[in-house]
Design a protein around this motif. Structure first.
Motif, short mmCIF file in Angstrom:
data_model
loop_
_atom_site.label_atom_id
_atom_site.label_comp_id
_atom_site.label_asym_id
_atom_site.label_seq_id
_atom_site.Cartn_x
_atom_site.Cartn_y
_atom_site.Cartn_z
N ARG A 52 36.61 33.41 56.65
CA ARG A 52 36.91 33.79 57.63
C ARG A 52 38.19 32.32 57.43
O ARG A 52 38.65 31.66 58.28
CB ARG A 52 35.78 32.80 58.71
N ARG A 99 35.37 21.49 54.52
CA ARG A 99 33.55 20.60 55.38
C ARG A 99 33.91 21.75 56.52
O ARG A 99 32.86 20.73 56.85
CB ARG A 99 34.18 19.16 54.57
N ALA A 100 35.06 20.83 57.06
CA ALA A 100 35.15 20.99 58.97
C ALA A 100 34.03 22.11 58.67
O ALA A 100 33.03 22.28 60.03
CB ALA A 100 35.68 20.58 58.99
N ALA A 101 34.68 23.37 58.41
CA ALA A 101 33.67 24.67 58.63
C ALA A 101 32.52 24.94 58.13
O ALA A 101 31.98 25.75 59.35
CB ALA A 101 34.72 25.79 57.81
N ALA A 102 31.87 24.38 57.10
CA ALA A 102 30.76 24.23 56.82
C ALA A 102 29.51 23.55 58.11
O ALA A 102 29.03 24.19 58.38
CB ALA A 102 30.39 23.17 55.10
N LEU A 103 30.24 22.52 58.26
CA LEU A 103 29.81 21.59 59.59
C LEU A 103 29.52 22.37 60.60
O LEU A 103 29.11 22.65 61.55
CB LEU A 103 29.97 20.51 59.91
N CYS A 104 30.74 23.28 60.93
CA CYS A 104 30.60 24.18 62.39
C CYS A 104 29.28 26.12 61.59
O CYS A 104 29.29 26.13 63.25
CB CYS A 104 32.25 24.57 61.91
N GLY A 105 28.93 25.53 60.33
CA GLY A 105 27.69 25.99 60.84
C GLY A 105 27.70 27.34 59.48
O GLY A 105 27.91 28.39 59.76
N ALA A 106 29.54 27.11 58.83
CA ALA A 106 30.01 28.51 58.53
C ALA A 106 29.22 28.67 56.66
O ALA A 106 29.39 27.46 56.43
CB ALA A 106 31.04 28.87 58.06
N GLY A 107 28.83 29.36 56.28
CA GLY A 107 27.81 29.37 54.43
C GLY A 107 29.29 29.68 53.52
O GLY A 107 30.20 29.54 54.34
N GLN A 158 30.95 32.72 54.74
CA GLN A 158 31.99 32.73 55.61
C GLN A 158 32.67 32.24 55.63
O GLN A 158 33.77 32.15 56.21
CB GLN A 158 31.12 32.46 57.01
#
Lengths: 283, 358
Positions: free
Chosen positions: A199, A184-192, A195
């Motif tokens: 990543r 979830r944190a990765a998603a909010l950082c902008g990762a689709g 990614q």
């Protein structure tokens, strides 16, 4: 004084631990280490002392092709198992528990089914007039039946199927341990989605991939039943070669040498895995 | 008329037959520090998750600068978030964690290096670039998470109980840091917590959540001095509640009977009074006065216990009807010198500081 007492205590404790290990150690020593050593000895003593068995084994193109076949099949099986097994493991990890239990039961049940029965089943499915060829021809995708058995294609298909659980189970454990909040944190950082996978999810599941890959690769290197049944005589694999040396040719020297080459490769791979993918090292 | 910066409108969220959020709406100004305060299960986290895009509301809308966010997936909302749990990417160094949002956005290398440095400076972790998250304390990890959430200058920063895993002293230290960072960056912050002290310390305004709804939105002093519901009164600050009966009410003030013939007048009354006239009278422990001589208009009590709390002394008392009332007095107050358990006392209060909830 106090120091002596303390050391004594530690010593006692260690001896105690060793005691619990003793039965297992004895078992391994008698039934694994001793036979391996005997093989090693015979491979350099028979028919006469020297390294000529190894020279023949590694010097002839026939035998080198067997090694090549073995590594190629093991490599392809490992790769395909991971590519197919990863999505399954991921689904199992995120599925509701009651569903994942059912799917897991199916996977494990297939592992418990007799290996020979499963391999013969593949022979039936893959043969010239088997279900696979008939379906493909019925759909008009092919005119002539594909040669799916008695060659390395058949071996790869059959072995991938047998090895899949060994990739899925460790991978599922590793993926389950990844906190969904990290994704979830990765998603909010902008990762689709893609990614997030490349990543975050993939690097974090690397220890599971490494564990599964090592297990499958090593097991595939020494696999006998499936190559013997689904492979042709023209495409021998290492375990078949060892069996032939020992059973048909009664050449313990060559058999031992081939088995030891296999063992050395396996141990080397294990060392690489320990060095680079040991979770205890935090990598 | 200027449109609100962030507008939450009639959000409702149900899971099957369970309603997590009944109805939540509010406008938030740019640069505001808004805290969602409430017990667990009150819908505050669900509301935050809807803002983050992890869940879709059953009803309602969220507008940022006048445009609905709902059709935008999480990764395109450009919102920052710090989570309750540690969510640093364990396989990446601190520097790479902070750089992550910028790498996703394909910023040039030089800009990434510069902004990562600035973000780490903001959270006072300069020089920690090469550390791995596993080798940091919980407080440090949350600071890095804060740097990672701010490095791409999001218009809104969401914080979901980010300090709940830390011990009290560290929590207070980082609360202070969050305040400073809020002032330095001017970012709009939505903060979720169940800790009223944390809410009061950090926020410009607090929205008190209860059972999927907002009971009241206001500044800390507003909520403390003029709670709209009994729940808010109980959640912000300490409070005593006494059963009372509304004898008469006029223009939001009530005359209450406390039983035993005690009657208080001009108490602010909240909520529509019921036919039975039953109400709860809320009295702040620090707004009660204690007298050892009989006071006709006072509440007669018996002293149960006296607890020393540092700068305050808490006197636990009980009315003849058995209701507990605690009184907080400054240490050294003459009313409590040599006060003993079992002694009779009379409590009085300024009716304007009391509140009745029908």
């Amino acid at each position: 004084m106090a120091v002596t007492v303390a050391t004594g205590a530690v010593k006692t404790k260690r001896e105690g631990t060793f005691g619990y290990l003793l039965p297992a150690l004895l078992l391994i020593a008698f039934f694994f280490i001793v036979p391996v050593l005997m093989l090693l000895v015979r491979s350099v003593l028979e028919p006469e002392p020297g390294l000529q068995n190894y020279a023949v084994l590694l010097g002839s193109t026939t035998y080198l092709r067997v090694f090549l076949n073995t590594f190629m099949v093991a490599g392809v099986v490992t790769l395909v198992s991971i590519v197919i097994g990863y999505p399954v493991a991921w689904l199992l990890a995120i599925m509701p528990e009651r569903w994942s239990r059912i799917v897991l039961a199916i996977i494990i049940l297939s592992m418990w089914t007799n290996l020979l029965a499963r391999t013969y089943a593949w022979m039936v499915l893959l043969q010239r007039t088997g279900v696979v060829n008939k379906t493909l021809m019925g759909l008009g995708l092919i005119d002539q039946p594909l040669a799916l058995v008695n060659n390395l294609v058949g071996v790869t298909i059959g072995m991938t199927y047998i090895m899949l659980p060994f990739v899925i189970l460790p991978l599922m454990g590793v993926i389950r341990a990844i906190d969904p909040a990290i994704l979830r944190a990765a998603a909010l950082c902008g990762a689709g989605r893609l990614q997030c996978f490349w990543r975050v999810l993939l690097p974090l599941s690397l220890p599971g991939i490494a564990a599964g890959a090592l297990m499958v690769f090593v097991m595939s290197l020494g696999y006998f039943v499936t190559p013997a049944l689904l492979g042709g005589t023209a495409n021998m694999m290492l375990a078949e070669l060892v069996a032939q040396f020992v059973q048909s040719l009664v050449n313990w020297g060559m058999g031992g040498a081939a088995a030891l080459v296999l063992l050395v490769v396996t141990l080397a791979l294990y060392a690489v895995q320990l060095r680079y993918f040991n979770p205890a090292r935090g990598t | 008329m200027t449109q609100p910066f962030l507008s939450i409108r009639g959000i409702r969220k149900t899971y099957g037959t369970v309603t997590a959020v009944k109805s939540v709406g509010m406008d938030i100004a740019e640069g505001e520090f808004m805290t969602f305060l409430g017990p667990s299960g009150s819908g505050k986290s669900t509301t935050l998750y809807i803002l983050a895009g992890f869940q879709d509301p059953t009803d309602g809308d969220i507008l940022l600068k006048g445009r609905s966010l709902l059709s935008t997936p999480s990764h395109k909302r450009n919102i920052g978030m710090v989570f309750q749990r540690y969510t640093l990417f364990p396989h990446l160094s601190v520097g790479e964690n902070v750089a992550f949002p910028l790498r996703i956005r394909r910023r040039p290398q030089a800009e990434i290096a510069e902004r990562v440095k600035a973000a780490l400076k903001l959270v006072r972790l300069e020089g920690f670039e090469d550390r791995m998250p596993a080798n940091m304390s919980g407080g440090q990890q949350q600071r890095v998470a804060l740097a990672r959430a701010l490095v791409y200058n999001p218009p809104v920063l969401l914080m979901d109980e980010p300090l709940s895993a830390l011990d009290k002293k560290l929590r207070e230290e980082i609360q202070f840091e969050i305040r400073r960072i809020h002032q330095e960056t001017g970012v709009t912050i939505l903060y979720v917590t169940h800790d009223q002290e944390e809410a009061l310390r950090l926020s410009d305004r607090i929205a008190v959540f209860s059972q999927g709804e907002i009971d009241q939105i206001g500044t800390g002093p507003e909520l403390y001095s003029n709670p709209a519901t009994r729940f808010v009164a109980g959640f912000i600050g300490d409070s005593n509640f006494l059963d009372a009966t509304v004898v008469a009410s006029h223009a939001g003030k009530a005359k209450l009977s406390l039983g035993d013939g005690a009657v208080v007048e001009d108490v602010p009354l909240h909520g529509a009074s019921t036919a039975s006239g039953k109400a709860s009278l809320m009295l702040r422990p620090e707004r009660l006065s204690l007298s050892r001589a009989s006071v006709p208009s006072g509440i007669a009590v018996t002293v149960r216990d006296i607890t020393f709390l540092g700068n305050n002394v808490e006197v636990s008392t009980a009315t003849s009807a058995g209701a507990d009332l605690s009184v907080r007095l400054p240490f050294g107050h003459e009313a409590i010198s040599s006060l003993a358990r079992g002694e009779k006392a009379w409590l009085t209060f300024d009716t304007a500081s009391a509140h009745a909830f029908a």
